[in-house]
Write a protein that holds these residues in place. Structure first.
Motif, PDB file in Angstrom:
ATOM      1  N   ARG A 182      47.050 -97.063 -30.525  1.00  0.00           N
ATOM      2  CA  ARG A 182      47.196 -97.032 -28.660  1.00  0.00           C
ATOM      3  C   ARG A 182      48.374 -95.935 -29.204  1.00  0.00           C
ATOM      4  NH1 ARG A 182      48.157-103.135 -29.927  1.00  0.00           N
ATOM      5  NH2 ARG A 182      49.721-102.749 -29.769  1.00  0.00           N
ATOM      6  N   THR A 183      49.528 -95.946 -28.939  1.00  0.00           N
ATOM      7  CA  THR A 183      49.747 -94.773 -28.771  1.00  0.00           C
ATOM      8  C   THR A 183      49.493 -94.125 -29.528  1.00  0.00           C
ATOM      9  OG1 THR A 183      51.560 -96.125 -30.132  1.00  0.00           O
ATOM     10  CG2 THR A 183      52.472 -93.917 -29.592  1.00  0.00           C
ATOM     11  N   VAL A 184      48.435 -93.074 -29.669  1.00  0.00           N
ATOM     12  CA  VAL A 184      47.886 -91.903 -29.936  1.00  0.00           C
ATOM     13  C   VAL A 184      46.713 -91.952 -28.850  1.00  0.00           C
ATOM     14  CG1 VAL A 184      46.331 -90.016 -32.072  1.00  0.00           C
ATOM     15  CG2 VAL A 184      48.100 -91.655 -32.663  1.00  0.00           C
ATOM     16  N   ASN A 185      46.639 -93.121 -29.009  1.00  0.00           N
ATOM     17  CA  ASN A 185      45.418 -92.832 -27.660  1.00  0.00           C
ATOM     18  C   ASN A 185      46.192 -92.286 -26.380  1.00  0.00           C
ATOM     19  OD1 ASN A 185      42.539 -93.063 -28.749  1.00  0.00           O
ATOM     20  ND2 ASN A 185      42.301 -94.990 -29.016  1.00  0.00           N
ATOM     21  N   ARG A 186      46.997 -93.412 -25.870  1.00  0.00           N
ATOM     22  CA  ARG A 186      47.644 -93.133 -24.362  1.00  0.00           C
ATOM     23  C   ARG A 186      48.641 -91.440 -24.105  1.00  0.00           C
ATOM     24  NH1 ARG A 186      51.178 -98.713 -24.880  1.00  0.00           N
ATOM     25  NH2 ARG A 186      49.529-100.070 -24.282  1.00  0.00           N
ATOM     26  N   GLY A 187      48.239 -91.606 -25.905  1.00  0.00           N
ATOM     27  CA  GLY A 187      48.967 -89.643 -25.418  1.00  0.00           C
ATOM     28  C   GLY A 187      47.637 -88.372 -25.273  1.00  0.00           C
ATOM     29  N   SER A 188      46.831 -89.296 -25.629  1.00  0.00           N
ATOM     30  CA  SER A 188      45.086 -88.556 -25.520  1.00  0.00           C
ATOM     31  C   SER A 188      44.606 -88.704 -23.481  1.00  0.00           C
ATOM     32  CB  SER A 188      44.690 -88.741 -26.398  1.00  0.00           C
ATOM     33  OG  SER A 188      42.986 -88.467 -25.731  1.00  0.00           O
ATOM     34  N   CYS A 189      45.166 -90.037 -23.339  1.00  0.00           N
ATOM     35  CA  CYS A 189      44.800 -90.261 -22.142  1.00  0.00           C
ATOM     36  C   CYS A 189      45.636 -89.308 -21.144  1.00  0.00           C
ATOM     37  CB  CYS A 189      45.018 -91.047 -21.876  1.00  0.00           C
ATOM     38  SG  CYS A 189      43.562 -92.505 -22.689  1.00  0.00           S
ATOM     39  N   PHE A 190      46.867 -89.331 -22.033  1.00  0.00           N
ATOM     40  CA  PHE A 190      46.980 -88.200 -21.047  1.00  0.00           C
ATOM     41  C   PHE A 190      47.385 -87.013 -20.685  1.00  0.00           C
ATOM     42  CE2 PHE A 190      51.208 -91.867 -20.330  1.00  0.00           C
ATOM     43  CZ  PHE A 190      51.090 -91.865 -18.842  1.00  0.00           C
ATOM     44  N   TRP A 191      47.230 -86.852 -22.327  1.00  0.00           N
ATOM     45  CA  TRP A 191      46.216 -85.051 -22.335  1.00  0.00           C
ATOM     46  C   TRP A 191      45.323 -84.843 -21.698  1.00  0.00           C
ATOM     47  CZ3 TRP A 191      46.489 -79.817 -23.975  1.00  0.00           C
ATOM     48  CH2 TRP A 191      45.554 -79.394 -24.268  1.00  0.00           C
ATOM     49  N   SER A 192      44.082 -85.923 -21.040  1.00  0.00           N
ATOM     50  CA  SER A 192      43.218 -85.464 -19.745  1.00  0.00           C
ATOM     51  C   SER A 192      43.549 -85.693 -19.001  1.00  0.00           C
ATOM     52  CB  SER A 192      41.722 -86.744 -20.851  1.00  0.00           C
ATOM     53  OG  SER A 192      41.632 -86.865 -21.955  1.00  0.00           O
ATOM     54  N   LEU A 193      44.986 -86.503 -18.160  1.00  0.00           N
ATOM     55  CA  LEU A 193      44.925 -86.697 -16.897  1.00  0.00           C
ATOM     56  C   LEU A 193      45.129 -85.383 -16.914  1.00  0.00           C
ATOM     57  CD1 LEU A 193      46.065 -90.660 -16.961  1.00  0.00           C
ATOM     58  CD2 LEU A 193      44.553 -89.465 -16.247  1.00  0.00           C
ATOM     59  N   GLY A 194      46.443 -84.774 -17.938  1.00  0.00           N
ATOM     60  CA  GLY A 194      46.896 -83.289 -17.292  1.00  0.00           C
ATOM     61  C   GLY A 194      46.099 -82.251 -16.574  1.00  0.00           C
ATOM     62  N   LEU A 195      44.505 -82.482 -17.926  1.00  0.00           N
ATOM     63  CA  LEU A 195      43.570 -81.270 -17.488  1.00  0.00           C
ATOM     64  C   LEU A 195      43.264 -81.884 -16.715  1.00  0.00           C
ATOM     65  CD1 LEU A 195      41.840 -80.936 -20.798  1.00  0.00           C
ATOM     66  CD2 LEU A 195      43.888 -79.391 -19.816  1.00  0.00           C
ATOM     67  N   ARG A 196      42.465 -83.187 -16.258  1.00  0.00           N
ATOM     68  CA  ARG A 196      42.240 -83.210 -14.544  1.00  0.00           C
ATOM     69  C   ARG A 196      42.902 -82.612 -13.321  1.00  0.00           C
ATOM     70  NH1 ARG A 196      36.855 -84.787 -16.104  1.00  0.00           N
ATOM     71  NH2 ARG A 196      36.927 -85.152 -18.275  1.00  0.00           N
ATOM     72  N   ALA A 197      44.317 -82.563 -13.561  1.00  0.00           N
ATOM     73  CA  ALA A 197      44.990 -81.871 -12.485  1.00  0.00           C
ATOM     74  C   ALA A 197      44.912 -81.576 -12.317  1.00  0.00           C
ATOM     75  CB  ALA A 197      46.382 -82.519 -12.622  1.00  0.00           C
ATOM     76  N   PHE A 198      44.434 -80.002 -13.057  1.00  0.00           N
ATOM     77  CA  PHE A 198      44.472 -78.416 -13.290  1.00  0.00           C
ATOM     78  C   PHE A 198      42.840 -79.200 -12.794  1.00  0.00           C
ATOM     79  CE2 PHE A 198      47.836 -78.511 -16.649  1.00  0.00           C
ATOM     80  CZ  PHE A 198      48.255 -77.131 -15.650  1.00  0.00           C
TER      81      PHE A 198
END
Length: 225
Positions: A163-179
């Motif tokens: 869950r910790t690794v997947n949460r980190g990846s989710c925030f990575w995806s959200l950061g890209l979406r913000a760009f």
């Protein structure tokens, strides 16, 4: 007057188009994870974490190096986002230049502030999301190497690390979406029509980047994230 009508019609329509696409994408990730790239990556990350933790003495260095590479990528995006935010803040705080001389198509000072503030919010959100990504990956880099004998339940430890690794990846995806969201807002500086066209092109581009049918859309319940 005609430009104001286009602003009040095309700009909300473009934003609603992006919002509707991401709501549909979230539904696909939850219901049919292996029909999307994000869902497939989430499943594969769970398998990767389980494989790394089966033999910590052998795979520990590889796991930490992989997470460190992800942290470095998030650091680059976070640094880029805060740098762009600083540049926009300087432009907005520059009282010597008139807004109409900076922004093409700006008809009032209010329009200038709305457009630049919208782009600034996107970059700040990208910065915060990538900081959270670094936080979760940093936690995972320690948790993934904790000896199993020191834990009361190895199964619970593995699930928590997944869950910790997947949460980190989710925030990575959200950061890209913000760009990604900042692109239509940037084109808004040149008028509502370029902004709307950018929204349409962006939705088509994201569809081909997010959706896949190679896995048939079927996944075991225990692998869903």
């Amino acid at each position: 007057m005609e430009k104001q009508i286009l602003d009040f019609s095309l700009v909300p329509l473009g934003l609603c188009l992006l919002l509707a696409y991401h709501i549909w994408l979230l539904h696909r990730i939850i219901k049919h994870p292996t029909s999307t790239i994000l869902g497939i990556n989430g499943v594969n990350r769970q398998v990767w974490v389980r494989t790394m933790m089966e033999d910590v003495s052998k795979n520990g260095i590889l796991a930490v190096q992989t997470l460190r590479n992800n942290i470095m990528a998030s650091t680059v995006l976070a640094s880029t986002a805060i740098m762009l935010s600083s540049v926009l803040s300087i432009i907005m705080a520059n009282s010597k230049a008139r807004p109409s001389e900076i922004v093409l198509g700006a008809e009032s000072e209010l329009g200038f502030w709305i457009k630049f503030l919208s782009i600034l919010v996107c970059f700040l959100m990208a910065f915060l999301f990538n900081i959270q990504c670094i936080r979760y990956y940093s936690h995972a880099s320690m948790l993934i190497n904790v000896p199993v004998k020191k834990m009361s339940s190895s199964h619970l430890r593995a699930e928590y690390v997944k869950r910790t690794v997947n949460r980190g990846s989710c925030f990575w995806s959200l950061g890209l979406r913000a760009f990604y969201f900042s692109l239509p807002l940037f084109f808004w500086l040149f008028g509502p029509i370029p902004m709307f066209l950018c929204c349409v092109v962006l939705v088509f581009m994201l569809y081909f980047l997010d959706v896949t049918f190679d896995y048939g859309g079927v996944v075991d319940e225990e692998e869903e994230w």
